[in-house]
Design a protein around this motif. Sequence first.
Motif, PDB file in Angstrom:
ATOM      1  N   UNK B  89       0.844  -1.204   0.000  1.00  0.00           N
ATOM      2  CA  UNK B  89       0.000   0.000   0.000  1.00  0.00           C
ATOM      3  C   UNK B  89       0.880   1.254   0.000  1.00  0.00           C
ATOM      4  N   UNK B  90       1.979   1.201   0.747  1.00  0.00           N
ATOM      5  CA  UNK B  90       2.895   2.361   0.762  1.00  0.00           C
ATOM      6  C   UNK B  90       3.488   2.593  -0.634  1.00  0.00           C
ATOM      7  N   UNK B  91       3.849   1.491  -1.326  1.00  0.00           N
ATOM      8  CA  UNK B  91       4.404   1.622  -2.680  1.00  0.00           C
ATOM      9  C   UNK B  91       3.392   2.298  -3.596  1.00  0.00           C
ATOM     10  N   UNK B  92       2.168   1.812  -3.564  1.00  0.00           N
ATOM     11  CA  UNK B  92       1.138   2.350  -4.459  1.00  0.00           C
ATOM     12  C   UNK B  92       0.790   3.794  -4.062  1.00  0.00           C
ATOM     13  N   UNK B  93       0.909   4.076  -2.763  1.00  0.00           N
ATOM     14  CA  UNK B  93       0.677   5.431  -2.256  1.00  0.00           C
ATOM     15  C   UNK B  93       1.710   6.405  -2.843  1.00  0.00           C
ATOM     16  N   UNK B  94       2.988   6.002  -2.804  1.00  0.00           N
ATOM     17  CA  UNK B  94       4.045   6.886  -3.326  1.00  0.00           C
ATOM     18  C   UNK B  94       3.924   7.035  -4.847  1.00  0.00           C
ATOM     19  N   UNK B  95       3.534   5.946  -5.523  1.00  0.00           N
ATOM     20  CA  UNK B  95       3.346   6.040  -6.983  1.00  0.00           C
ATOM     21  C   UNK B  95       2.277   7.091  -7.294  1.00  0.00           C
ATOM     22  N   UNK B  96       1.178   7.039  -6.541  1.00  0.00           N
ATOM     23  CA  UNK B  96       0.089   7.990  -6.816  1.00  0.00           C
ATOM     24  C   UNK B  96       0.472   9.416  -6.449  1.00  0.00           C
ATOM     25  N   UNK B  97       1.170   9.552  -5.348  1.00  0.00           N
ATOM     26  CA  UNK B  97       1.600  10.904  -4.922  1.00  0.00           C
ATOM     27  C   UNK B  97       2.491  11.508  -6.021  1.00  0.00           C
ATOM     28  N   UNK B  98       3.432  10.711  -6.503  1.00  0.00           N
ATOM     29  CA  UNK B  98       4.330  11.171  -7.570  1.00  0.00           C
ATOM     30  C   UNK B  98       3.579  11.474  -8.854  1.00  0.00           C
TER      31      UNK B  98
END
Lengths: 330, 130
Positions: B89-98
């Motif tokens: 979830x953290x990975x997908x969170x950072x992808x979306x933030x970027x």
Amino acid sequence: MTNLDHGKFTRMTTVFHSLLAMDVFFLFFTGYAIMFNDELWWMLTLMGGSGSVAALHRVFGVGLLALVTFWVLMMVTTDTGRSNFRELMPTPEDAKAFVQDIQFVLGNAEERHPNARQFAGGTADEIPLLSYVGKGVIFIFAAELTMLSVSGLLIWSKAGLMQYFATQTAAMAFVVFHGLLGVVMIMGVMFHIFEHGFHPAFFPVETKAFIPRSMIPEDHEDDTEGTGIEQLELSPAWASATNLAGAATVIGIVSVMVASIYDTGFPVSTELIIGGGPSNLLLTVGVNMGVLVLFLGMVLSVYGNLVRIRWEQRMQEEADAESVDVETAD
Amino acid sequence: MSNPTAESGASSYSGTVVAVNAVISVVVALGLVWVVNGFNVFYERLDRVSPTVEGGAIGSAFVKGNEMELLVFMVEAIHVIDVIAGLGILLIMFIHWGAFRRIAGRMRQPGDSRAVTDGGEAADEGGETQ
């Protein structure tokens, strides 16, 4: 071109989404006030202590049982449900969309894959009903909610469970399992709030989750290339709000994950352990920040419905004005 | 409203089906709670103190539950799942933030009042355009 974008969901789905969101938020607030009581002692006290919180959790649990049953029935008994179910199935394009999203962030791809695009704009024809994240959310949440319902029913009467296993600690194992199961969901919901509240085109909330597609006008401008997102103006508050919410979401997810490792209750300790909570300030701040993100999600869900009500009123006014025009013309 | 909507030609849910399914759901939910409420035992029969471990005293049951392999595995497995899911979830969170930051850079910036030409002005990076 507006940030209302293209409609996707029926009124049944949008209403269901709002009801499920409210119910799940209250299940989180009551359930984690118990599980993370070291960090969220104030929530436990605010809601009347452990007895009252456990009773409230059961009330919202009945709501969840009804909502889950309702959704399964709608998916199975209606043609629309069955046809939508086919659209939920993951495809190779979803895997490509995930890889392309990483490439997009790294600057190696110019566009997000249609299966990742939240803002459809002029490219609505290419966009599937759900993005790869949307499909993941539905699958993970459906599995989680089903298992949480089953494990919740099992621990409804702990005395019965104790009798079945002939030991009290077995009942505690199921309670702990139930709480740890929800941790995946609580982290997922925090991300879900960020994903649909802070997309720059939709900030502060993606209204297509609240306004049914029957109420969203479709005006196609054939001369627009691509999504046309460059025609939308970024909200002045977006950058600072997104940095704040993004940081709170990351801290919330990490803290809940760490707390789930420490704040467990099985195997049941034979000694009294003082752990987490006020004895660990960072974890206390982090878990509370996670709860704040959930509260923000609840506020945004209410705001989304407020926007829908305003939109309904505006449509009604326009319809009334049109009928007056027609009568005048006659 | 004269505008066509996304629902034009699309199937939707019948109000009757929604109402019937809603009633069934509430009955099923209350029924399930009624069933699990009966899954109970008279409290005096539970955990009767027997002075010996052989007799199944409270302490022995306590230890027995802690050592049930299936339950220990179940709780450890969900601990691992939580950590794996959290990292995902953290990975997908950072992808979306970027991704959001990059998309925001393609939109008209706040206070930017430049007129948009017919069909939109080509942005420096092109937004989520093709």
